[in-house]
Design an enzyme around this catalytic site. Structure first.
Site, PDB file in Angstrom:
ATOM      1  N   GLU A   1     -10.067  -1.498   5.280  1.00  0.00           N
ATOM      2  CA  GLU A   1     -10.684  -1.282   6.587  1.00  0.00           C
ATOM      3  C   GLU A   1     -11.972  -2.115   6.688  1.00  0.00           C
ATOM      4  O   GLU A   1     -12.484  -2.581   5.667  1.00  0.00           O
ATOM      5  CB  GLU A   1     -11.000   0.217   6.766  1.00  0.00           C
ATOM      6  CG  GLU A   1      -9.773   1.123   6.789  1.00  0.00           C
ATOM      7  CD  GLU A   1      -9.013   1.110   8.130  1.00  0.00           C
ATOM      8  OE1 GLU A   1      -9.149   0.145   8.909  1.00  0.00           O
ATOM      9  OE2 GLU A   1      -8.270   2.079   8.373  1.00  0.00           O
TER      10      GLU A   1
ATOM     11  N   ASP B   1      -8.230  -3.319  14.348  1.00  0.00           N
ATOM     12  CA  ASP B   1      -9.634  -3.449  13.928  1.00  0.00           C
ATOM     13  C   ASP B   1      -9.820  -4.555  12.876  1.00  0.00           C
ATOM     14  O   ASP B   1     -10.881  -4.666  12.278  1.00  0.00           O
ATOM     15  CB  ASP B   1     -10.146  -2.110  13.361  1.00  0.00           C
ATOM     16  CG  ASP B   1      -9.361  -1.643  12.134  1.00  0.00           C
ATOM     17  OD1 ASP B   1      -8.415  -2.349  11.716  1.00  0.00           O
ATOM     18  OD2 ASP B   1      -9.705  -0.577  11.581  1.00  0.00           O
TER      19      ASP B   1
ATOM     20  N   ASP C   1       0.832  -1.200   0.000  1.00  0.00           N
ATOM     21  CA  ASP C   1       0.000   0.000   0.000  1.00  0.00           C
ATOM     22  C   ASP C   1       0.867   1.251   0.000  1.00  0.00           C
ATOM     23  O   ASP C   1       2.086   1.168   0.070  1.00  0.00           O
ATOM     24  CB  ASP C   1      -0.989  -0.010   1.198  1.00  0.00           C
ATOM     25  CG  ASP C   1      -0.416  -0.687   2.438  1.00  0.00           C
ATOM     26  OD1 ASP C   1       0.816  -0.635   2.628  1.00  0.00           O
ATOM     27  OD2 ASP C   1      -1.187  -1.267   3.210  1.00  0.00           O
TER      28      ASP C   1
ATOM     29  N   HIS D   1      -8.065  -4.815  10.067  1.00  0.00           N
ATOM     30  CA  HIS D   1      -7.771  -4.461   8.669  1.00  0.00           C
ATOM     31  C   HIS D   1      -6.572  -5.243   8.141  1.00  0.00           C
ATOM     32  O   HIS D   1      -5.687  -5.637   8.898  1.00  0.00           O
ATOM     33  CB  HIS D   1      -7.623  -2.948   8.461  1.00  0.00           C
ATOM     34  CG  HIS D   1      -6.409  -2.302   9.042  1.00  0.00           C
ATOM     35  ND1 HIS D   1      -6.473  -1.204   9.871  1.00  0.00           N
ATOM     36  CD2 HIS D   1      -5.084  -2.572   8.907  1.00  0.00           C
ATOM     37  CE1 HIS D   1      -5.252  -0.837  10.198  1.00  0.00           C
ATOM     38  NE2 HIS D   1      -4.390  -1.651   9.637  1.00  0.00           N
TER      39      HIS D   1
HETATM   40  C1  F6R Z   1       1.081  -1.831   6.243  1.00  0.00           C
HETATM   41  C2  F6R Z   1      -0.307  -2.302   6.258  1.00  0.00           C
HETATM   42  C3  F6R Z   1      -1.099  -2.355   7.513  1.00  0.00           C
HETATM   43  C4  F6R Z   1      -0.310  -2.800   8.740  1.00  0.00           C
HETATM   44  C5  F6R Z   1      -1.208  -2.797   9.966  1.00  0.00           C
HETATM   45  C6  F6R Z   1      -0.444  -3.166  11.214  1.00  0.00           C
HETATM   46  O1  F6R Z   1       1.625  -1.876   4.939  1.00  0.00           O
HETATM   47  O2  F6R Z   1      -0.798  -2.629   5.226  1.00  0.00           O
HETATM   48  O3  F6R Z   1      -2.178  -3.244   7.324  1.00  0.00           O
HETATM   49  O4  F6R Z   1       0.205  -4.080   8.514  1.00  0.00           O
HETATM   50  O5  F6R Z   1      -1.771  -1.527  10.123  1.00  0.00           O
HETATM   51  O6  F6R Z   1       0.489  -2.167  11.492  1.00  0.00           O
HETATM   52  P1  F6R Z   1       1.627  -2.385  12.567  1.00  0.00           P
HETATM   53  O7  F6R Z   1       2.491  -3.480  12.080  1.00  0.00           O
HETATM   54  O8  F6R Z   1       2.371  -1.085  12.619  1.00  0.00           O
HETATM   55  O9  F6R Z   1       0.935  -2.722  13.843  1.00  0.00           O
END
Ligand code: F6R
Length: 261
Positions: free
Chosen positions: A144, A137, A68, A139
């Site tokens: 989301e 959450d 992303d 995602h």
């Molecule tokens: C990052 C991404 C997000 C993260 C998620 C967890 O490229 O796509 O889905 O993997 O927000 O973030 P962390 O690892 O910082 O807890």
């Protein structure tokens, strides 16, 4: 889904690095899917450490696709995912920037950026192994809750909670962009091997819902239950709310050595 309960985030990093190295040894021109955030960092450091120690494979022929990208940051911003992935992983593995692809968030490129990114992934032959983290959450990438389980790469609006969670990388939450380009859940499901890593108690509820709850857009990561090759690497805290935890540990302990992950 192969759920692997491990003692610590450091152990998840070692197993994740073993998996990625095995893919690259088997296929030197492998296509790696890369996630940002805090979770994959120990694994990225482990891969870089092994390469520096001379025990890792060559990454010279590898191609990478970022999961992303923020929309609205100036090009080259240090918190852009392109810059983050270069800093945290690909530079350290000797992968040149032109082998690393990301969705194009430039204002001119934005319409059609999703379709172009999908075409690039297809042209590369698809992703061999995809790193994934999970949001508190549920995602997955930046799909989301409520995202279509068949979604493709497109622009999404981050929830207030995700912007707050990511504010630690910026001076304030107001600097966190509202929008991202993210691979869709349908896109992610096309990667050949999905590697979800989670650590810390803040992820325990989301992990339990994703792994043991119903498949539902309310928990986008639950879509992983539909993929034939998913490895879920968890530290103790992230695994704590799984009902079948003891069973997953038994399965991993009894895993035949020839099988691999
Ligand atoms: C990052 C991404 C997000 C993260 C998620 C967890 O490229 O796509 O889905 O993997 O927000 O973030 P962390 O690892 O910082 O807890």
């Amino acid at each position: 889904m192969e759920v692997v309960p491990l003692a610590s985030a450091a152990e998840t990093a070692v197993v994740a690095a073993d998996i990625v190295e095995a893919v690259v040894r088997r296929k030197p021109a492998a296509v790696l899917g890369l996630a940002t955030g805090s979770t994959p960092l120990p694994a990225y450091r482990e891969l870089i450490r092994r390469r520096a120690a001379g025990t890792g494979p060559s990454y010279a022929a590898v191609t990478c696709f970022n999961l992303d990208e923020y929309v609205g940051l100036p090009a080259g911003h240090e918190q852009s995912y392109r810059a983050t992935i270069a800093r945290e992983l690909t530079d350290g593995l000797g992968i040149s920037p032109d082998q690393v692809n990301g969705p194009d968030p430039s204002p001119d490129g934005l319409p059609g950026a999703g379709e172009r990114y999908e075409a690039l992934i297809a042209q590369a032959g698809g992703i061999d192994v995809q790193f994934l983290g999970i949001g508190a959450d549920g995602h997955l990438a930046f799909n989301e809750p409520g995202s279509s389980l068949a979604s493709r790469t497109r622009i999404k609006t981050l929830t207030t909670q995700t912007r707050k969670d990511n504010a630690r990388f910026f001076s304030s939450v107001d600097e966190v962009p509202n929008h991202v380009l993210t691979q869709g859940l349908g896109t992610i499901l096309e990667a050949r091997h999905l590697l979800l890593i989670a650590s810390g108690e803040g992820k325990a509820a989301a992990v339990a819902t994703a792994v043991e709850g119903p498949v539902s857009a309310s928990c986008p990561a639950s879509v992983l239950q539909l993929h034939p090759h998913v490895t879920v690497l968890l530290d103790q805290a992230a695994a704590a709310r799984l009902d079948r935890l003891a069973y997953y540990s038994e399965v991993y302990a009894a895993k035949p050595a020839w099988q691999g992950l």
